[in-house]
Design a protein around this motif. Sequence first.
Motif, short mmCIF file in Angstrom:
data_model
loop_
_atom_site.label_atom_id
_atom_site.label_comp_id
_atom_site.label_asym_id
_atom_site.label_seq_id
_atom_site.Cartn_x
_atom_site.Cartn_y
_atom_site.Cartn_z
N SER A 187 17.49 -14.11 11.78
CA SER A 187 16.61 -14.61 10.72
C SER A 187 15.39 -13.71 10.53
O SER A 187 14.97 -13.46 9.39
N SER A 188 14.84 -13.21 11.64
CA SER A 188 13.70 -12.29 11.53
C SER A 188 14.12 -11.00 10.84
O SER A 188 13.40 -10.46 9.98
N ALA A 189 15.30 -10.49 11.20
CA ALA A 189 15.79 -9.27 10.57
C ALA A 189 15.98 -9.48 9.07
O ALA A 189 15.63 -8.62 8.25
N ALA A 190 16.53 -10.64 8.70
CA ALA A 190 16.75 -10.93 7.28
C ALA A 190 15.43 -11.01 6.51
O ALA A 190 15.34 -10.54 5.37
N GLN A 191 14.40 -11.59 7.13
CA GLN A 191 13.09 -11.67 6.48
C GLN A 191 12.55 -10.28 6.18
O GLN A 191 12.02 -10.02 5.09
N LEU A 192 12.67 -9.38 7.14
CA LEU A 192 12.16 -8.03 6.96
C LEU A 192 12.95 -7.27 5.90
O LEU A 192 12.38 -6.60 5.03
N ALA A 243 0.81 -1.22 0.00
CA ALA A 243 0.00 0.00 0.00
C ALA A 243 0.85 1.27 0.00
O ALA A 243 0.30 2.37 -0.02
N GLY A 244 2.18 1.12 0.04
CA GLY A 244 3.05 2.28 -0.06
C GLY A 244 3.55 2.85 1.25
O GLY A 244 4.19 3.91 1.26
N HIS A 245 3.31 2.16 2.35
CA HIS A 245 3.80 2.64 3.64
C HIS A 245 5.26 2.24 3.85
O HIS A 245 5.73 1.24 3.30
N ASP A 246 5.97 3.02 4.65
CA ASP A 246 7.32 2.67 5.08
C ASP A 246 7.21 1.91 6.40
O ASP A 246 6.58 2.39 7.35
N VAL A 247 7.82 0.74 6.47
CA VAL A 247 7.64 -0.14 7.62
C VAL A 247 8.96 -0.40 8.32
O VAL A 247 9.97 -0.68 7.67
N THR A 248 8.93 -0.29 9.64
CA THR A 248 10.02 -0.75 10.48
C THR A 248 9.48 -1.85 11.37
O THR A 248 8.47 -1.66 12.06
N GLY A 249 10.13 -3.00 11.34
CA GLY A 249 9.67 -4.13 12.13
C GLY A 249 10.62 -4.43 13.27
O GLY A 249 11.84 -4.36 13.12
N LEU A 250 10.04 -4.78 14.42
CA LEU A 250 10.84 -5.21 15.56
C LEU A 250 11.29 -6.65 15.31
O LEU A 250 10.47 -7.52 15.02
N ALA A 251 12.59 -6.91 15.42
CA ALA A 251 13.14 -8.23 15.13
C ALA A 251 14.04 -8.67 16.27
O ALA A 251 14.96 -7.96 16.64
N ARG A 252 13.79 -9.87 16.78
CA ARG A 252 14.59 -10.36 17.90
C ARG A 252 15.70 -11.31 17.48
O ARG A 252 16.50 -11.73 18.31
N SER A 253 15.77 -11.67 16.20
CA SER A 253 16.78 -12.62 15.75
C SER A 253 17.32 -12.20 14.39
O SER A 253 16.71 -11.39 13.67
#
Length: 298
Positions: free
Chosen positions: A35-40, A23-33
């Motif tokens: 692998s999670s960071a790499a997914q984001l 939808a065009g939003h800029d997203v920052t995701g909280l990542a604890r690992s």
Amino acid sequence: MRVFVTGATGWIGSATVDDLLQAGHDVTGLARSDSSAAQLEAKGAAVLRGDLDDLDSIRKGADASEGVIHLANKHDWANPANSAAAERAAVEAIGEVLAGSDRPFVVASGVAGLASGRPATEDDVSPFVGPDSARGGSENRAFDFVDQGVRAIAARFAPTVHGMGDHGFVAHIVAMAREHGVSGYPGDGANRWAAVHRSDAASLVRLGLESAPAGARLHATAEEGISTKAIAEAIGAGLGLPVTSIDPDDADAHFGFLGRFIGMNGATTSDKTRALLGWQPTGPTLLEDIAAGAYFEV
């Protein structure tokens, strides 16, 4: 909009991040690992390292955002008080940061326990109040910040948010059917569970962030209710197993941790949510997903 998402790589969160980015939003995701960071990062989202107990990181993410979606949950079934305390603390931390800003704050909640003897509606106030209640009373705690200038919104999810790869309640019921050699349902199986496809849940969260008013209770329920007997029959057909009633007194032995929940009646409407947001679920139904084999890969 710059959106901070906790639980960004979870079952609902990962779909929500996809929907937000599309939808065009800029997203920052909280990542604890890692692998999670790499997914984001692979999706094009920014990463903030931390977890649900890292309140400093959560405050940092909220402060840098134009809106927050809080989907993280420990799901600590062995120690629900631990999950409740962490969720309440995170809600309080985010609410305090957003106070006075009129920024949106979407908080994950549920439809279980809202009504008895009838389908729950958006008018039903959550009965869970205080730190010792379910989910730490996080829905009501978030709404405390409305008077402090936060556009707090509750996204109440169906007990079954389904789709290919789901490891939630239905996956557990399938596992128990395999273990016991029968696909069971409690009592007469007439009690109903609301359900929603994962993609539809994600779009509802985004729409709520974009336009729902402060204090809105949104119901992510595409289907008002599917009987537990119908669910058991679909599972039995998929596994080639007989289908049988389980005496409610034996529910814990057959269904494990779900024994205390599976006999509940969780039928829930979403008429007001659809009218408010123009939300129209388009994903497959729960029984269609079961028939398509969503829960049968080992």
